[in-house]
Design a protein around this motif. Structure first.
Motif, PDB file in Angstrom:
ATOM      1  N   ARG B 328     -12.751  -6.187  -7.465  1.00 18.36           N
ATOM      2  CA  ARG B 328     -12.609  -4.792  -7.891  1.00 18.36           C
ATOM      3  C   ARG B 328     -12.767  -3.838  -6.700  1.00 18.36           C
ATOM      4  O   ARG B 328     -12.029  -2.851  -6.569  1.00 18.36           O
ATOM      5  CB  ARG B 328     -13.669  -4.512  -8.957  1.00 18.36           C
ATOM      6  CG  ARG B 328     -13.653  -3.216  -9.697  1.00 18.36           C
ATOM      7  CD  ARG B 328     -12.436  -2.855 -10.518  1.00 18.36           C
ATOM      8  NE  ARG B 328     -11.834  -3.781 -11.445  1.00 18.36           N
ATOM      9  CZ  ARG B 328     -12.056  -3.872 -12.752  1.00 18.36           C
ATOM     10  NH1 ARG B 328     -12.924  -3.086 -13.327  1.00 18.36           N
ATOM     11  NH2 ARG B 328     -11.405  -4.728 -13.491  1.00 18.36           N
ATOM     12  N   LEU B 329     -13.727  -4.153  -5.810  1.00 16.32           N
ATOM     13  CA  LEU B 329     -13.975  -3.256  -4.670  1.00 16.32           C
ATOM     14  C   LEU B 329     -12.874  -3.345  -3.627  1.00 16.32           C
ATOM     15  O   LEU B 329     -12.550  -2.357  -2.973  1.00 16.32           O
ATOM     16  CB  LEU B 329     -15.316  -3.595  -3.995  1.00 16.32           C
ATOM     17  CG  LEU B 329     -16.597  -3.211  -4.727  1.00 16.32           C
ATOM     18  CD1 LEU B 329     -17.808  -3.740  -3.965  1.00 16.32           C
ATOM     19  CD2 LEU B 329     -16.708  -1.693  -4.891  1.00 16.32           C
ATOM     20  N   LEU B 330     -12.329  -4.534  -3.425  1.00 14.63           N
ATOM     21  CA  LEU B 330     -11.446  -4.765  -2.273  1.00 14.63           C
ATOM     22  C   LEU B 330     -10.020  -5.117  -2.645  1.00 14.63           C
ATOM     23  O   LEU B 330      -9.130  -5.063  -1.794  1.00 14.63           O
ATOM     24  CB  LEU B 330     -12.006  -5.893  -1.395  1.00 14.63           C
ATOM     25  CG  LEU B 330     -13.323  -5.576  -0.697  1.00 14.63           C
ATOM     26  CD1 LEU B 330     -13.843  -6.820   0.009  1.00 14.63           C
ATOM     27  CD2 LEU B 330     -13.106  -4.434   0.302  1.00 14.63           C
ATOM     28  N   GLY B 331      -9.797  -5.542  -3.866  1.00 14.97           N
ATOM     29  CA  GLY B 331      -8.464  -5.998  -4.245  1.00 14.97           C
ATOM     30  C   GLY B 331      -7.506  -4.836  -4.392  1.00 14.97           C
ATOM     31  O   GLY B 331      -7.912  -3.719  -4.719  1.00 14.97           O
ATOM     32  N   GLY B 332      -6.223  -5.107  -4.131  1.00 19.76           N
ATOM     33  CA  GLY B 332      -5.233  -4.060  -4.351  1.00 19.76           C
ATOM     34  C   GLY B 332      -5.127  -3.081  -3.204  1.00 19.76           C
ATOM     35  O   GLY B 332      -4.067  -2.523  -2.954  1.00 19.76           O
ATOM     36  N   ALA B 333      -6.217  -2.895  -2.458  1.00 23.61           N
ATOM     37  CA  ALA B 333      -6.155  -1.979  -1.314  1.00 23.61           C
ATOM     38  C   ALA B 333      -5.285  -2.603  -0.231  1.00 23.61           C
ATOM     39  O   ALA B 333      -5.074  -3.808  -0.212  1.00 23.61           O
ATOM     40  CB  ALA B 333      -7.565  -1.734  -0.785  1.00 23.61           C
ATOM     41  N   PRO B 334      -4.746  -1.787   0.677  1.00 24.13           N
ATOM     42  CA  PRO B 334      -3.906  -2.351   1.738  1.00 24.13           C
ATOM     43  C   PRO B 334      -4.712  -3.333   2.588  1.00 24.13           C
ATOM     44  O   PRO B 334      -5.923  -3.188   2.758  1.00 24.13           O
ATOM     45  CB  PRO B 334      -3.475  -1.134   2.554  1.00 24.13           C
ATOM     46  CG  PRO B 334      -4.441  -0.053   2.206  1.00 24.13           C
ATOM     47  CD  PRO B 334      -4.923  -0.342   0.819  1.00 24.13           C
ATOM     48  N   ALA B 335      -4.030  -4.338   3.130  1.00 27.15           N
ATOM     49  CA  ALA B 335      -4.708  -5.405   3.871  1.00 27.15           C
ATOM     50  C   ALA B 335      -5.523  -4.851   5.029  1.00 27.15           C
ATOM     51  O   ALA B 335      -5.180  -3.832   5.624  1.00 27.15           O
ATOM     52  CB  ALA B 335      -3.677  -6.400   4.391  1.00 27.15           C
ATOM     53  N   GLY B 336      -6.608  -5.552   5.315  1.00 25.62           N
ATOM     54  CA  GLY B 336      -7.556  -5.123   6.347  1.00 25.62           C
ATOM     55  C   GLY B 336      -6.889  -4.874   7.689  1.00 25.62           C
ATOM     56  O   GLY B 336      -6.108  -5.683   8.152  1.00 25.62           O
ATOM     57  N   ARG B 337      -7.184  -3.774   8.303  1.00 29.33           N
ATOM     58  CA  ARG B 337      -6.714  -3.521   9.668  1.00 29.33           C
ATOM     59  C   ARG B 337      -7.879  -2.976  10.460  1.00 29.33           C
ATOM     60  O   ARG B 337      -8.912  -2.593   9.905  1.00 29.33           O
ATOM     61  CB  ARG B 337      -5.530  -2.572   9.701  1.00 29.33           C
ATOM     62  CG  ARG B 337      -5.672  -1.335   8.815  1.00 29.33           C
ATOM     63  CD  ARG B 337      -4.667  -0.289   9.209  1.00 29.33           C
ATOM     64  NE  ARG B 337      -5.009   0.218  10.523  1.00 29.33           N
ATOM     65  CZ  ARG B 337      -4.402   1.262  11.091  1.00 29.33           C
ATOM     66  NH1 ARG B 337      -3.411   1.854  10.492  1.00 29.33           N
ATOM     67  NH2 ARG B 337      -4.791   1.701  12.263  1.00 29.33           N
ATOM     68  N   LEU B 338      -7.719  -2.968  11.754  1.00 29.19           N
ATOM     69  CA  LEU B 338      -8.746  -2.394  12.610  1.00 29.19           C
ATOM     70  C   LEU B 338      -8.658  -0.882  12.522  1.00 29.19           C
ATOM     71  O   LEU B 338      -7.567  -0.320  12.562  1.00 29.19           O
ATOM     72  CB  LEU B 338      -8.537  -2.862  14.043  1.00 29.19           C
ATOM     73  CG  LEU B 338      -8.483  -4.382  14.202  1.00 29.19           C
ATOM     74  CD1 LEU B 338      -8.228  -4.734  15.644  1.00 29.19           C
ATOM     75  CD2 LEU B 338      -9.768  -4.998  13.716  1.00 29.19           C
ATOM     76  N   HIS B 339      -9.786  -0.239  12.428  1.00 28.23           N
ATOM     77  CA  HIS B 339      -9.783   1.203  12.159  1.00 28.23           C
ATOM     78  C   HIS B 339     -10.008   1.998  13.439  1.00 28.23           C
ATOM     79  O   HIS B 339     -10.712   1.563  14.306  1.00 28.23           O
ATOM     80  CB  HIS B 339     -10.866   1.521  11.135  1.00 28.23           C
ATOM     81  CG  HIS B 339     -10.715   0.703   9.888  1.00 28.23           C
ATOM     82  ND1 HIS B 339      -9.996   1.097   8.800  1.00 28.23           N
ATOM     83  CD2 HIS B 339     -11.146  -0.549   9.608  1.00 28.23           C
ATOM     84  CE1 HIS B 339     -10.026   0.146   7.878  1.00 28.23           C
ATOM     85  NE2 HIS B 339     -10.712  -0.863   8.350  1.00 28.23           N
TER      86      HIS B 339
END
Lengths: 339, 339, 339
Positions: B328-339
């Motif tokens: 729920r917290l992390l799913g669906g969001a765009p894939a991890g990238r360096l910020h």
């Protein structure tokens, strides 16, 4: 790139390329670049940023990592050659390092200065021994007098902030309850000189960096058009500074003698970065520190929490530049297999 | 869902949805849902279930995790604001938390009660400080007076066992060699009340839960049609119980005073759950405990090894519900990238 | 293959097949074979090779792993049955093992001998208790008197070196500052006998291996056409040896009595493998040791660094054979799901 041990091993252009690669991977991640690759991490000393950022960097590239901490869940390791191992160390690095090296695609090792004999530490005796035992790429995660991952991240931070190549970089000694290693001040002075900056090493009497460290920075400055000087006059040093890079280190004059060292730092409590330090600097002067930092001992709360502080950017750039280091060391090579 | 800090932050319906998601992911795993995502785990205190189940939950969803334990392989962390850091802590959470947060996609933090000042702990001063330093999703892995992952797993266990909404949930104090935090009793009372159960807090004189904790449970009961009461009469409390939820906690009356506290628990050795406790309960009464549990101190062997015990189901449901929380917290969001 | 607990559990042909599988996976890796699978690793005792090689083996097969170390970041675990847990252990293996087992697809456990009661340790009381609590595949990462992963790697090393089945394998006691467990000598003698070798156990008076251990080796020799003998005559033992397998162990005669044990090993300092030990061996005689090894106490530097030493090959083969063990235990089964 075979190893990542010292910025001085690389031509300046290669460093600039590596920073560009870091930028590219930040903009366009390659989440499968290191699939199947394994990074071994060996920590003789504590770590927060280094450990977390190396593990995350591998994960972001699709690889895996494992951590071994001698003396905590793993055997204490002997590093001296030729001794009869009757003490607390159950294993020698002459076995441990080649074994770990044989399990993984690259190895990262942290081994702080022993802090007993200055010339031993300046010669990187221990880390050189470790490096000679590795066949795979080795990454220096802080050795006796070097911390190349940290200062590459610092260089990136200076670039991100658009700090001009020719600007005033004041590496200032700051207070700490006890003697800390020379790794970060040595590496930061060298990095800033190699970047082409005017490096001023500001430190109280008795805390001058060893000649070998200053010489290495001067050679880098000569290559890059920068300069290196040192002083104990804080006002003079800070005047016009574009960057104050605060760092704690032990007195090289009393290396390995905790009592004399403690006496030498008595009365140096005002070597804590305060807002007043920035009265005559460039108005946009940045504060840098590699972390961990003792608040209100080395740097005052209001400076760390204020607009000049870049410590979080530096720490985040550890991840950014290490991603590039790992990619360069391991990318493109044939996929990991058992050897 | 931005964070997972307290069941009280969520509408009841959202909790019910989250439990349904947990069921769905148990039936139809999504092994690539969190590919490329990294969970950071920061443990100020020991853990077995929480650490293992969070790492496995990420792995089952295709993600990665890393673990930092201050004081063991990593720097000790200062949590107090404004102090001069001359002690054993080399780093402050004001640096450590934002740095770790900047490396990962979500952070889980365990920081037990300090056990000195009751009002400090009841206010979640320390965890609130930590939360204010995070930009990414934060998961509470047990704070001073909360343990939402545990009690969500407990709720799931009650559902799996088909324990009716309106049934008798006895939260009973049990014996322990020393004062333990209020996190689990506080969270369990609130959870059972929010689920709509008739919560009876059974504890010896001197061990009443603080008003703030009881009030929070009562507000939840009011919303859900449950009820909350308290007593030191064990026979009365256990009569007709559908669930006995055993838990150790320190006396709030003597908070932070180890000596007085020890005296208060002297002679309470019979507060150990034995088979005889179930003579007047509902015949199908379940025994619950969050673990770790001291056998033959808090609960007798024959009860833990007997047919009423649900402790292993509760522990396994940690994995089940945390998988849903991470999704729920992390799913669906765009894939991890360096910020 | 349901578990990997003891080479004696497997028909000899199955071991030979497993070694062939190890070869195949070394030549043709299967980096996605265990995708989505999770290995739990529980270490009651320190480890370098075992921990690193198990984590890497999972990673090389596409799976994940996590590590729990009781007493360091996790609760101390009680192993005795029926006790009132008033001491330092906060949790019992009767909870911890089934919980961890329920989180992962296979569990590896290291639990050294307690070193108090010889018959307890010879009976594998503690590990048998642990095994009885697992539903998933369990891997023995060294128990009281066994270390099957190590000796499977040793068998592989002997095969790689083309050491003939019928050759002279001298398991020699060597010096150490204190009593070490019987696990490796017991398992190595059994392995070499099962491989069909002529096993000579060389040890000073007072250090004979217990009858149960010698008997087990003799039964294996009878099956495979090998032989097992023992002696305290070093010259006789070493004459014609093809392999010297050096190992430290405590005196079974003084088991659990540190003082008498220390006295028994007084004056045994010349039981250190030196170059002179190889004067009458086969000219190509190999030196083996499971590591960790104390240099210049158990084995002299020049032997460890010389051409006879196979210790690094043995250590690397830990990774090679464990990859096969994991593949056999977990491969082919339906992908991991929450249970």
């Amino acid at each position: 790139m075979k190893n990542f041990l010292d910025l001085a091993d690389m031509p300046r252009d290669e460093i600039v390329d590596l920073l560009a690669l870091a930028d590219r991977l930040r903009e366009r991640p390659e989440p499968a670049a290191l699939q199947g690759r394994v990074l071994g991490l060996l920590f003789f000393n504590p770590s927060l940023r280094t450990r977390a950022s190396m593990q995350v960097a591998m994960a972001r590239l699709g690889g895996e990592s494992f951590v071994i901490t001698p003396g905590s869940g793993s055997w204490q390791l002997e590093t001296r050659l030729g001794v009869a191992m009757t003490g607390s160390a159950a294993e020698h690095i002459r076995e441990a390092i080649p074994v770990l090296d044989s399990y993984c695609d690259a190895l990262g090792v942290r081994a702080f200065a022993e802090g007993r004999d200055l010339s031993d530490d300046l010669s990187e005796r221990s880390f050189t021994n470790i490096a000679s035992l590795c066949r795979r790429p080795l990454i220096n995660l802080e050795s006796a007098v070097n911390h190349p991952c940290q200062v590459l991240a610092d260089w990136k931070t200076l670039d991100d902030l658009k700090v001009p190549r020719r600007s005033r970089f004041v590496l200032s000694w700051v207070n700490h309850p006890r003697a800390l290693p020379l790794a970060v001040p040595a590496a930061a002075a060298h990095m800033a000189a190699l970047r082409g900056m005017d490096v001023v090493v500001l430190r109280p009497p008795g805390f001058a960096l060893p000649d070998a460290i200053m010489e290495k920075a001067r050679r880098a400055a000569a290559l890059s058009g920068g300069s290196v000087s040192e002083t104990d006059d804080r006002d003079a040093a800070l005047a016009g500074a574009h960057v104050v890079y605060a760092k704690e280190w032990g007195s090289p004059e009393h290396y390995g003698d905790a009592e004399l060292e403690a006496r030498a730092r008595g009365g140096l409590g005002d070597w804590m970065v305060r807002d007043s330090w920035f009265q005559k600097t460039d108005p946009d002067c940045h504060l840098m520190h590699c972390l961990p930092v003792r608040r209100n001992v080395a740097i005052a709360d209001d400076v760390l929490d204020g607009p000049r502080s870049r410590v979080l950017s530096q720490a985040h750039n550890r991840l950014v530049v290490q991603t590039a280091i790992l990619y360069r060391l391991l990318g493109g090579a044939p996929a990991g297999r058992l050897h």
